[in-house]
Write an enzyme that holds these catalytic residues in place. Structure first.
Site, mmCIF file in Angstrom:
data_model
loop_
_atom_site.group_PDB
_atom_site.id
_atom_site.type_symbol
_atom_site.label_atom_id
_atom_site.label_comp_id
_atom_site.label_asym_id
_atom_site.label_seq_id
_atom_site.Cartn_x
_atom_site.Cartn_y
_atom_site.Cartn_z
ATOM 1 N N ASP A 1 -8.781 13.847 3.570
ATOM 2 C CA ASP A 1 -8.164 12.533 3.419
ATOM 3 C C ASP A 1 -7.220 12.314 4.597
ATOM 4 O O ASP A 1 -7.131 13.153 5.493
ATOM 5 C CB ASP A 1 -7.415 12.437 2.087
ATOM 6 C CG ASP A 1 -6.159 13.289 2.074
ATOM 7 O OD1 ASP A 1 -6.264 14.504 2.318
ATOM 8 O OD2 ASP A 1 -5.067 12.753 1.849
ATOM 9 N N SER B 1 -2.777 12.652 -2.138
ATOM 10 C CA SER B 1 -3.926 12.344 -1.281
ATOM 11 C C SER B 1 -4.220 10.856 -1.352
ATOM 12 O O SER B 1 -4.003 10.231 -2.387
ATOM 13 C CB SER B 1 -5.161 13.136 -1.735
ATOM 14 O OG SER B 1 -4.866 14.508 -1.837
ATOM 15 N N LYS C 1 -6.478 15.253 9.855
ATOM 16 C CA LYS C 1 -6.330 16.600 9.295
ATOM 17 C C LYS C 1 -7.474 17.529 9.680
ATOM 18 O O LYS C 1 -7.497 18.681 9.263
ATOM 19 C CB LYS C 1 -6.230 16.522 7.771
ATOM 20 C CG LYS C 1 -5.038 15.700 7.283
ATOM 21 C CD LYS C 1 -4.940 15.688 5.778
ATOM 22 C CE LYS C 1 -3.803 14.777 5.318
ATOM 23 N NZ LYS C 1 -3.669 14.746 3.853
ATOM 24 N N ASP D 1 -5.151 12.560 -7.319
ATOM 25 C CA ASP D 1 -3.988 13.280 -6.811
ATOM 26 C C ASP D 1 -3.107 12.308 -6.045
ATOM 27 O O ASP D 1 -3.573 11.616 -5.138
ATOM 28 C CB ASP D 1 -4.440 14.426 -5.900
ATOM 29 C CG ASP D 1 -3.272 15.087 -5.192
ATOM 30 O OD1 ASP D 1 -2.241 15.332 -5.865
ATOM 31 O OD2 ASP D 1 -3.374 15.350 -3.984
ATOM 32 N N ARG E 1 -3.738 10.961 4.247
ATOM 33 C CA ARG E 1 -2.368 10.645 3.827
ATOM 34 C C ARG E 1 -1.438 11.805 4.160
ATOM 35 O O ARG E 1 -1.726 12.948 3.808
ATOM 36 C CB ARG E 1 -2.323 10.345 2.324
ATOM 37 C CG ARG E 1 -0.895 10.175 1.789
ATOM 38 C CD ARG E 1 -0.884 9.818 0.309
ATOM 39 N NE ARG E 1 -1.378 8.460 0.089
ATOM 40 C CZ ARG E 1 -1.444 7.883 -1.107
ATOM 41 N NH1 ARG E 1 -1.060 8.558 -2.193
ATOM 42 N NH2 ARG E 1 -1.896 6.652 -1.227
ATOM 43 N N SER F 1 -3.611 19.956 -2.713
ATOM 44 C CA SER F 1 -3.200 19.574 -4.067
ATOM 45 C C SER F 1 -4.310 18.855 -4.828
ATOM 46 O O SER F 1 -4.314 18.843 -6.056
ATOM 47 C CB SER F 1 -1.954 18.676 -3.997
ATOM 48 O OG SER F 1 -2.212 17.550 -3.176
#
Length: 298
Positions: A81, A233, A97, A230, A83, A193
């Site tokens: 993702d 994210s 990422k 989550d 974020r 997470s």
């Protein structure tokens, strides 16, 4: 002379007696097995005293991310993702990422953003020197060994949880690397997470020897599950498809949570709400002097 020799003999007897006592103490001390919880009471006491002084004990840093990878018939698909969070604040809606390691190896990072960035850059530099020395592309096992040894050396203080994937002369490989240095080699892995939501998708739909498009859709759905389930994210879905001699970095591949359009109008005509009273207070201000100062940004 007699006095001196007597004192020396007395000293020797005292020393021998002390040694016997120490030996008996060391022999008679029971050997306790299992875990030791000697410091538990001490830590509880220290925590209570520190709290009385108005201080807070340092807590573990909580980070949010969903990263994953899957091995398919011809290579590896990595996903992440976009974020980045600082506590409960979204610091960056479109951060990258998926990090470059070498032409045939890429790495997804979860945890502390600075740690993942600098760790992957350092290993990428070392692998480039290794590649120039050997005259061939580095193997994924080499990158895995260098990353796990570095993280183990710092005993978990580098908060980098990584998903390493690539294709070398021995085929496609996928590793998950934990902040303390332990690693797993699996056909599909998740970290971060949102990893439980992503793993649920993999466990349900993974198949051996998938085609590229099927693998891309599976990774996309796994990251989307992390984004929707989550809070750490969110935003877009990035993919990196690595095959022999080719890398396809799709950024962004998809936007899982698209912003909708308002279906109704929230504007009201003047006079909709009645005005009960109205008071106007004029301010008579006079500008005496106006100066403009430039801010020092050096």
């Amino acid at each position: 002379r007699i006095g001196t020799s007597a004192a020396a003999a007395s000293g020797k007897r005292a020393t021998a007696s002390t040694e016997r006592k120490m030996a008996s103490l060391s022999v008679c001390q029971p050997q306790c097995g299992g875990f030791s919880f000697e410091y538990s009471k001490r830590n509880a006491l220290l925590e209570a005293e520190i709290t009385k002084l108005g201080c807070n004990i340092p807590a573990a840093r909580k980070t949010g991310t969903t990263i994953c990878g899957v091995v398919f018939k011809d290579g590896v698909v990595l996903g992440a993702d976009t974020r980045a969070t600082e506590g409960m604040i979204v610091a960056d809606k479109n951060c990258s990422k998926i990090h470059y390691i070498s032409p045939n190896i890429y790495c997804c990072g979860a945890g502390t953003a600075a740690d993942t960035e600098m760790t992957t850059q350092l290993i990428s530099s070392n692998l480039e020197l290794h590649s120039l020395s050997t005259g061939r592309l580095p193997r994924i096992a080499t990158a895995n060994r260098m990353l796990k040894q570095m993280l183990f050396r710092y005993q978990g203080y580098i908060g980098a949880a990584l998903v390493l994937g690539g294709v070398d002369s021995t085929g496609p490989h996928l590793y998950s690397i934990y902040p303390h240095g332990s690693t797993d080699k699996l056909p599909y892995v998740t970290m971060g997470s949102g990893s439980l939501a992503a793993m649920a998708v993999f466990e349900d739909r993974f198949k051996q020897d998938m085609e590229e498009e099927e693998a891309k859709q599976l990774v996309r759905d796994a990251i989307a599950a992390g984004i929707f389930n989550d809070l750490g994210s969110g935003s877009n879905i990035d993919l990196c498809v690595i095959t022999e001699g080719k890398v396809d970095y799709l950024r962004p591949h998809d936007e899982a949570n698209k912003k909708g359009v308002r279906s109704g109008s929230y504007k009201y005509k003047r006079g909709t709400t009645g005005v009960l009273s109205k008071t106007v207070i004029p301010f008579n201000l006079e500008v005496v002097e106006e100066t403009i100062q430039t801010m020092d940004t050096s």
